[in-house]
Design a protein around this motif. Structure first.
Motif, PDB file in Angstrom:
ATOM      1  N   LEU A 175      33.178  47.223  47.777  1.00 33.30           N
ATOM      2  CA  LEU A 175      34.222  46.760  47.132  1.00 33.30           C
ATOM      3  C   LEU A 175      33.980  45.658  45.859  1.00 33.30           C
ATOM      4  CD1 LEU A 175      37.204  46.233  46.732  1.00 33.30           C
ATOM      5  CD2 LEU A 175      36.948  44.458  48.447  1.00 33.30           C
ATOM      6  N   VAL A 176      32.858  44.938  46.074  1.00 32.91           N
ATOM      7  CA  VAL A 176      32.300  44.119  44.971  1.00 32.91           C
ATOM      8  C   VAL A 176      31.793  44.778  43.887  1.00 32.91           C
ATOM      9  CG1 VAL A 176      30.501  42.293  44.481  1.00 32.91           C
ATOM     10  CG2 VAL A 176      31.682  42.311  46.698  1.00 32.91           C
ATOM     11  N   SER A 177      31.217  46.146  44.090  1.00 32.81           N
ATOM     12  CA  SER A 177      30.907  46.976  43.057  1.00 32.81           C
ATOM     13  C   SER A 177      32.080  47.445  42.244  1.00 32.81           C
ATOM     14  CB  SER A 177      30.042  48.161  43.600  1.00 32.81           C
ATOM     15  OG  SER A 177      29.514  48.930  42.593  1.00 32.81           O
ATOM     16  N   ALA A 178      33.095  47.884  43.112  1.00 31.46           N
ATOM     17  CA  ALA A 178      34.074  48.336  42.020  1.00 31.46           C
ATOM     18  C   ALA A 178      34.857  47.118  41.414  1.00 31.46           C
ATOM     19  CB  ALA A 178      35.253  48.841  43.205  1.00 31.46           C
ATOM     20  N   VAL A 179      34.865  46.005  42.004  1.00 32.49           N
ATOM     21  CA  VAL A 179      35.685  44.944  41.287  1.00 32.49           C
ATOM     22  C   VAL A 179      34.653  44.389  40.083  1.00 32.49           C
ATOM     23  CG1 VAL A 179      36.299  42.378  41.458  1.00 32.49           C
ATOM     24  CG2 VAL A 179      36.721  44.164  43.066  1.00 32.49           C
ATOM     25  N   ASP A 180      33.452  44.489  40.246  1.00 26.92           N
ATOM     26  CA  ASP A 180      32.527  44.250  39.025  1.00 26.92           C
ATOM     27  C   ASP A 180      32.533  45.149  38.040  1.00 26.92           C
ATOM     28  OD1 ASP A 180      31.593  42.064  40.556  1.00 26.92           O
ATOM     29  OD2 ASP A 180      29.627  42.964  41.063  1.00 26.92           O
ATOM     30  N   GLY A 181      33.085  46.494  38.388  1.00 28.28           N
ATOM     31  CA  GLY A 181      33.193  47.585  37.148  1.00 28.28           C
ATOM     32  C   GLY A 181      34.216  47.437  36.417  1.00 28.28           C
ATOM     33  N   THR A 182      35.150  46.461  36.859  1.00 25.93           N
ATOM     34  CA  THR A 182      36.388  46.444  35.976  1.00 25.93           C
ATOM     35  C   THR A 182      36.544  45.289  34.781  1.00 25.93           C
ATOM     36  OG1 THR A 182      37.654  44.845  37.722  1.00 25.93           O
ATOM     37  CG2 THR A 182      37.726  47.189  37.918  1.00 25.93           C
ATOM     38  N   ASP A 183      35.270  44.854  34.825  1.00 24.18           N
ATOM     39  CA  ASP A 183      35.025  43.632  33.699  1.00 24.18           C
ATOM     40  C   ASP A 183      35.585  44.363  32.415  1.00 24.18           C
ATOM     41  OD1 ASP A 183      33.987  41.975  31.521  1.00 24.18           O
ATOM     42  OD2 ASP A 183      32.354  41.625  32.944  1.00 24.18           O
ATOM     43  N   ASP A 185      34.846  43.474  29.432  1.00 27.29           N
ATOM     44  CA  ASP A 185      34.017  43.665  28.598  1.00 27.29           C
ATOM     45  C   ASP A 185      33.252  45.104  28.658  1.00 27.29           C
ATOM     46  OD1 ASP A 185      34.372  41.212  27.447  1.00 27.29           O
ATOM     47  OD2 ASP A 185      33.122  40.285  28.388  1.00 27.29           O
ATOM     48  N   THR A 186      33.462  45.656  29.772  1.00 26.81           N
ATOM     49  CA  THR A 186      32.554  46.767  29.977  1.00 26.81           C
ATOM     50  C   THR A 186      33.323  48.324  30.018  1.00 26.81           C
ATOM     51  OG1 THR A 186      32.629  46.535  32.544  1.00 26.81           O
ATOM     52  CG2 THR A 186      30.699  45.483  31.258  1.00 26.81           C
ATOM     53  N   VAL A 187      34.762  48.156  30.101  1.00 29.76           N
ATOM     54  CA  VAL A 187      35.573  49.131  30.092  1.00 29.76           C
ATOM     55  C   VAL A 187      36.302  49.626  29.029  1.00 29.76           C
ATOM     56  CG1 VAL A 187      36.246  48.570  32.671  1.00 29.76           C
ATOM     57  CG2 VAL A 187      37.717  48.074  30.841  1.00 29.76           C
ATOM     58  N   VAL A 193      42.962  48.752  32.816  1.00 25.50           N
ATOM     59  CA  VAL A 193      42.048  48.240  34.056  1.00 25.50           C
ATOM     60  C   VAL A 193      42.700  47.001  34.489  1.00 25.50           C
ATOM     61  CG1 VAL A 193      39.895  47.448  34.588  1.00 25.50           C
ATOM     62  CG2 VAL A 193      40.081  50.008  33.248  1.00 25.50           C
ATOM     63  N   SER A 194      42.870  45.971  33.856  1.00 28.82           N
ATOM     64  CA  SER A 194      43.164  44.564  34.184  1.00 28.82           C
ATOM     65  C   SER A 194      44.764  44.757  34.740  1.00 28.82           C
ATOM     66  CB  SER A 194      43.226  43.684  33.095  1.00 28.82           C
ATOM     67  OG  SER A 194      44.150  43.979  32.007  1.00 28.82           O
ATOM     68  N   LYS A 195      45.421  45.578  34.438  1.00 28.02           N
ATOM     69  CA  LYS A 195      46.892  45.441  34.817  1.00 28.02           C
ATOM     70  C   LYS A 195      47.233  46.276  36.081  1.00 28.02           C
ATOM     71  CE  LYS A 195      49.075  43.463  30.788  1.00 28.02           C
ATOM     72  NZ  LYS A 195      49.895  43.788  29.595  1.00 28.02           N
ATOM     73  N   LEU A 196      46.581  47.453  35.996  1.00 26.29           N
ATOM     74  CA  LEU A 196      47.051  48.482  37.047  1.00 26.29           C
ATOM     75  C   LEU A 196      45.586  48.959  38.091  1.00 26.29           C
ATOM     76  CD1 LEU A 196      48.824  51.323  34.863  1.00 26.29           C
ATOM     77  CD2 LEU A 196      49.768  49.116  35.973  1.00 26.29           C
ATOM     78  N   VAL A 197      44.678  48.875  37.496  1.00 28.13           N
ATOM     79  CA  VAL A 197      43.565  49.064  38.460  1.00 28.13           C
ATOM     80  C   VAL A 197      42.942  48.128  39.197  1.00 28.13           C
ATOM     81  CG1 VAL A 197      40.882  50.117  38.398  1.00 28.13           C
ATOM     82  CG2 VAL A 197      42.732  51.192  36.786  1.00 28.13           C
ATOM     83  N   TYR A 198      42.563  47.021  38.579  1.00 27.99           N
ATOM     84  CA  TYR A 198      42.006  45.772  39.293  1.00 27.99           C
ATOM     85  C   TYR A 198      42.900  45.106  40.173  1.00 27.99           C
ATOM     86  CZ  TYR A 198      40.645  41.039  40.459  1.00 27.99           C
ATOM     87  OH  TYR A 198      40.437  39.900  41.349  1.00 27.99           O
ATOM     88  N   PRO A 199      44.298  44.909  40.191  1.00 28.55           N
ATOM     89  CA  PRO A 199      45.079  44.254  40.966  1.00 28.55           C
ATOM     90  C   PRO A 199      45.306  45.006  42.488  1.00 28.55           C
ATOM     91  CG  PRO A 199      46.186  44.403  38.975  1.00 28.55           C
ATOM     92  CD  PRO A 199      44.844  45.285  38.859  1.00 28.55           C
ATOM     93  N   PRO A 200      45.398  46.251  42.719  1.00 29.79           N
ATOM     94  CA  PRO A 200      45.086  46.866  43.979  1.00 29.79           C
ATOM     95  C   PRO A 200      43.754  46.554  44.754  1.00 29.79           C
ATOM     96  CG  PRO A 200      45.985  48.578  42.566  1.00 29.79           C
ATOM     97  CD  PRO A 200      45.392  47.496  41.722  1.00 29.79           C
TER      98      PRO A 200
END
Length: 283
Positions: A175-183, A185-187, A193-200
């Protein structure tokens, strides 16, 4: 105290006509699946759109046609991966009250992380445990075979959900890896990503920690961000914004685990969450 998050404005003037057109398109696609199983990708997007469209006038999913549409979309999502995984021959799939014999397809253009997440969320919302288990046994390698342009956080998130459902190891690091991947600066698409992918992901984090208050905050934020995203002028009449599918699935997991759900919204069909319709008809 339950808080309520309203849905963004959406025109309803031609709702019945629009649903009728979607219904006809979905019917035609489903009728042709036995002859051409490669149309499963189009069938999944169309049946999901139809299910979401029903929620425009029936946001609670309180009437049978709405629930039936959600089950059909779920069945198509499962069929996408059942046929892709089958080594050869035919696969029996229950779709729209019929038992279909579909040819094994192997990897296809539509067998990708987005389709897997859609299928998983639908199966969770419909409480189809066997289908969820089958989806969680889909290897990540299959999702990479068609070369679709998805980012590593998508694969990490899928790995997290599969590990959770199957009771595997290293859930938190994944899970930490998934969350880190939504930075941002990297997507490639920071807004989505910030509004639809990270919140769940944050909702899931609070869920597995059994943090009720944190879950409520995360759910509230997820719905508010969903509303912001789909309120933009170029998206406001997109049917895909009528239901917050990923948050809905996480809410269903939390509800079934006994966590109080203290947020209500038209983005979350209440009857699907309550699962009181399950068993209404064979799926």
């Amino acid at each position: 105290m339950v808080s309520i998050i309203t849905r963004h404005p959406f025109p309803t003037g031609n709702a019945e006509e629009g649903i009728a057109v979607l219904q006809e398109n979905a019917h035609d696609l489903l009728e042709g699946l036995e002859a051409d199983p490669s149309s499963l990708g189009d069938a999944l997007s169309t049946t999901l759109t139809l299910a979401e469209a029903h929620c425009l006038m029936d946001p609670r999913a309180a009437i049978y046609p709405t629930r039936d549409a959600w089950v059909t979309a779920m069945q198509v999502g499962s069929a996408v991966f059942a046929t892709a995984l089958a080594p050869k021959g035919n696969v029996r799939c229950r779709i729209a009250h019929k038992d279909l014999t579909l040819q094994a397809t192997g990897p296809q253009w539509y067998v990708h992380p987005g389709a897997w997440l859609t299928a998983f969320y639908l199966a969770v919302a419909c409480r189809e445990k066997d289908r969820i288990t089958a989806l969680c046994q889909v290897p990540l390698s299959l999702l990479r075979e068609n070369g679709a342009q998805f980012e590593e956080h998508d694969y990490a998130w899928i790995d997290t959900l599969q590990t959770y459902w199957l009771g595997g190891q290293d859930l938190v690091p994944k899970l930490v890896s998934a969350v880190d991947g939504t930075d941002p600066d990297t997507v490639s698409d920071p807004e989505t990503v910030s509004k639809l992918v990270y919140p769940p992901m944050e909702m899931f984090h609070r869920f597995i920690r059994k943090d009720h208050e944190g879950f409520t905050r995360a759910l509230t934020q997820a719905l508010e961000l969903h509303k912001q995203y789909w309120s933009e002028e170029d998206r406001a009449v997109n049917i895909g914004g009528l239901v917050a599918l990923a948050p809905l699935a996480i809410v269903c997991l939390a509800h079934d685990a006994g966590m109080p759900i203290e947020v209500e919204s038209e983005y979350l069909p209440a009857v699907l969450i309550g699962r009181n319709w399950c068993g209404e008809f064979p799926t």
